[in-house]
Design a protein around this motif. Structure first.
Motif, PDB file in Angstrom:
ATOM      1  N   SER A 153       1.200  -1.050  -0.009  1.00 27.90           N
ATOM      2  CA  SER A 153       0.229  -0.288  -0.240  1.00 27.90           C
ATOM      3  C   SER A 153       0.698   1.176  -0.229  1.00 27.90           C
ATOM      4  CB  SER A 153      -1.193   0.079   1.046  1.00 27.90           C
ATOM      5  OG  SER A 153       0.152  -0.285   2.205  1.00 27.90           O
ATOM      6  N   ASP A 154       2.245   1.246  -0.273  1.00 34.72           N
ATOM      7  CA  ASP A 154       2.914   2.061  -0.569  1.00 34.72           C
ATOM      8  C   ASP A 154       3.041   3.219  -1.596  1.00 34.72           C
ATOM      9  OD1 ASP A 154       5.079   3.754  -0.084  1.00 34.72           O
ATOM     10  OD2 ASP A 154       5.861   2.608  -0.512  1.00 34.72           O
ATOM     11  N   TYR A 155       2.399   4.661  -1.036  1.00 37.46           N
ATOM     12  CA  TYR A 155       2.426   5.422  -2.263  1.00 37.46           C
ATOM     13  C   TYR A 155       3.021   5.953  -3.826  1.00 37.46           C
ATOM     14  CZ  TYR A 155       0.505   9.982  -4.355  1.00 37.46           C
ATOM     15  OH  TYR A 155      -0.124  10.582  -5.441  1.00 37.46           O
ATOM     16  N   GLU A 156       4.366   5.300  -3.519  1.00 38.60           N
ATOM     17  CA  GLU A 156       5.046   5.294  -4.867  1.00 38.60           C
ATOM     18  C   GLU A 156       5.215   4.474  -5.021  1.00 38.60           C
ATOM     19  OE1 GLU A 156       8.423   6.311  -1.651  1.00 38.60           O
ATOM     20  OE2 GLU A 156       8.116   8.310  -1.735  1.00 38.60           O
ATOM     21  N   THR A 157       5.189   3.362  -4.983  1.00 36.63           N
ATOM     22  CA  THR A 157       5.293   2.583  -5.373  1.00 36.63           C
ATOM     23  C   THR A 157       4.032   2.020  -6.169  1.00 36.63           C
ATOM     24  OG1 THR A 157       6.176   1.217  -3.922  1.00 36.63           O
ATOM     25  CG2 THR A 157       4.755  -0.350  -5.407  1.00 36.63           C
ATOM     26  N   GLY A 158       2.564   2.027  -5.932  1.00 39.29           N
ATOM     27  CA  GLY A 158       1.343   2.266  -6.007  1.00 39.29           C
ATOM     28  C   GLY A 158       1.459   3.003  -7.430  1.00 39.29           C
ATOM     29  N   GLU A 159       2.274   4.726  -7.375  1.00 39.94           N
ATOM     30  CA  GLU A 159       2.353   6.066  -8.220  1.00 39.94           C
ATOM     31  C   GLU A 159       2.936   5.153  -9.497  1.00 39.94           C
ATOM     32  OE1 GLU A 159       4.842   8.480  -7.610  1.00 39.94           O
ATOM     33  OE2 GLU A 159       2.919  10.567  -7.906  1.00 39.94           O
ATOM     34  N   MET A 160       4.149   4.784  -8.996  1.00 40.89           N
ATOM     35  CA  MET A 160       5.014   3.690 -10.684  1.00 40.89           C
ATOM     36  C   MET A 160       4.285   2.704 -10.549  1.00 40.89           C
ATOM     37  SD  MET A 160       7.608   0.972 -11.065  1.00 40.89           S
ATOM     38  CE  MET A 160       6.373  -0.002  -9.944  1.00 40.89           C
ATOM     39  N   ALA A 169       1.604   2.408 -11.729  1.00 40.82           N
ATOM     40  CA  ALA A 169       0.088   3.774 -12.277  1.00 40.82           C
ATOM     41  C   ALA A 169       0.668   3.833 -13.735  1.00 40.82           C
ATOM     42  CB  ALA A 169      -0.314   4.498 -11.800  1.00 40.82           C
ATOM     43  N   ARG A 170       2.047   4.829 -13.139  1.00 43.65           N
ATOM     44  CA  ARG A 170       3.109   5.016 -14.691  1.00 43.65           C
ATOM     45  C   ARG A 170       2.902   4.369 -15.613  1.00 43.65           C
ATOM     46  NH1 ARG A 170       6.711   8.408 -10.679  1.00 43.65           N
ATOM     47  NH2 ARG A 170       5.252   9.617 -10.958  1.00 43.65           N
TER      48      ARG A 170
END
Length: 57
Positions: A31-38, A40-41
């Protein structure tokens, strides 16, 4: 120019969805925000590449 057919659109979305599922499983659902952002990219980039391939080939 070739037109993108509905089956190609469905195939692009399904492949990108499976890429997202594999990335989530590989990351064990963090549930890490940076991992989810990566992730999604990566999914957005693969979607754009898939539509590019469907449009030009």
């Amino acid at each position: 120019m070739n037109e993108i057919t509905q089956i190609e659109i469905i195939l692009v979305f399904s492949v990108c969805a499976w890429i997202g599922v594999v990335l989530l499983a590989w990351n064990k659902g963090a549930s890490d925000y940076e991992t989810g952002e990566m992730m999604a990219r990566v999914i957005i980039i693969f979607t754009m590449i898939g539509f590019g391939i469907a449009w030009f080939f």
